[in-house]
Design an enzyme around this catalytic site. Sequence first.
Site, PDB file in Angstrom:
ATOM      1  N   SER A  87       0.836  -1.201   0.000  1.00 54.78           N
ATOM      2  CA  SER A  87       0.000   0.000   0.000  1.00 54.78           C
ATOM      3  C   SER A  87       0.876   1.259   0.000  1.00 54.78           C
ATOM      4  O   SER A  87       1.702   1.436  -0.882  1.00 54.78           O
ATOM      5  CB  SER A  87      -0.962  -0.050   1.189  1.00 54.78           C
ATOM      6  OG  SER A  87      -2.029   0.846   1.030  1.00 54.78           O
ATOM      7  N   ASP A 178      -1.413  13.691  13.986  1.00 53.09           N
ATOM      8  CA  ASP A 178      -1.472  15.064  13.456  1.00 53.09           C
ATOM      9  C   ASP A 178      -0.682  15.177  12.153  1.00 53.09           C
ATOM     10  O   ASP A 178      -1.147  15.782  11.178  1.00 53.09           O
ATOM     11  CB  ASP A 178      -0.905  16.062  14.470  1.00 53.09           C
ATOM     12  CG  ASP A 178      -1.797  16.222  15.688  1.00 53.09           C
ATOM     13  OD1 ASP A 178      -2.993  15.854  15.614  1.00 53.09           O
ATOM     14  OD2 ASP A 178      -1.294  16.710  16.726  1.00 53.09           O
ATOM     15  N   HIS A 236      -7.454  -6.044   0.145  1.00 50.32           N
ATOM     16  CA  HIS A 236      -6.283  -5.166   0.165  1.00 50.32           C
ATOM     17  C   HIS A 236      -5.173  -5.694   1.083  1.00 50.32           C
ATOM     18  O   HIS A 236      -4.001  -5.555   0.773  1.00 50.32           O
ATOM     19  CB  HIS A 236      -6.721  -3.770   0.608  1.00 50.32           C
ATOM     20  CG  HIS A 236      -5.620  -2.753   0.588  1.00 50.32           C
ATOM     21  ND1 HIS A 236      -4.835  -2.527  -0.527  1.00 50.32           N
ATOM     22  CD2 HIS A 236      -5.164  -1.898   1.550  1.00 50.32           C
ATOM     23  CE1 HIS A 236      -3.948  -1.576  -0.256  1.00 50.32           C
ATOM     24  NE2 HIS A 236      -4.122  -1.185   0.985  1.00 50.32           N
TER      25      HIS A 236
END
Length: 259
Positions: A87, A178, A236
């Site tokens: 990925s 974040d 996936h």
Amino acid sequence: MPTDLHFLDTGGDETPLVVVHGLLGSADNWRSHAKQWQRRRRVITVDLRNHGRSPHVAGMGYDAMAEDLLALLDRLDVERAHLLGHSMGGKVVISLARLAPERVASLIVADIAPVAYGHDHDSVFAALRRVEAGSPTNRREADALLAEHVDEDAVRLFLATNLERDEAGILRPRIGLDEIQGDYETIMGVPAGEGAYEGPTLVLRGAQSRYVTDEMLPALHEVLPNAEIQTLEAGHWLHAEQPAAFQAAVNAFLDALGD
């Protein structure tokens, strides 16, 4: 400046297999595979920046993440390596192969294409933020908080691998949430570098996954012209859903190279 990545190295003198996880993953996710592969070759599993035990730093650009990985190879005196990425990790290894092809013995790309993707992680980020705000003290509480946004048991189990207990006994995400959310657009974008990587390449895709569709193959072959495409009966997370078939495909590819 490259980030000093956390890694696990089985040791050895041969050309190593370097394994790079996907978004919100870590080297820990590849433990069982590394245990099998180390019987045949040296294996290095890494935590990318803002993941696992690696530092939290601004920026999730593929050029920067490829530089991090290249710096790790330099630190370990690895001249060339077989690179395996799943990925997002697949885009990292494609980037490194384009930017420094002389350092890459071969490329194994798991269920990703060198194209831009749409947004589909909103519920995942919301679930991790809910855990952050909810301050659970045990795994059952954490799972209940994750379930407010994520229905699938397998996805919640995967997300829970990112939780660790702080000094007060609270389970909190250990990832740089974040930093990841702040640069999510870049993560969904194309790999770094230009042109094609002409070395030996294996692309493994899941039959039930939409990450490497037939429509994407022309764009994939433009960047990876020598790619051999194999389809596994999986989604996936093909390495978790079909571990034996995934192992066999990787071993056969590397054994054929004789390196």
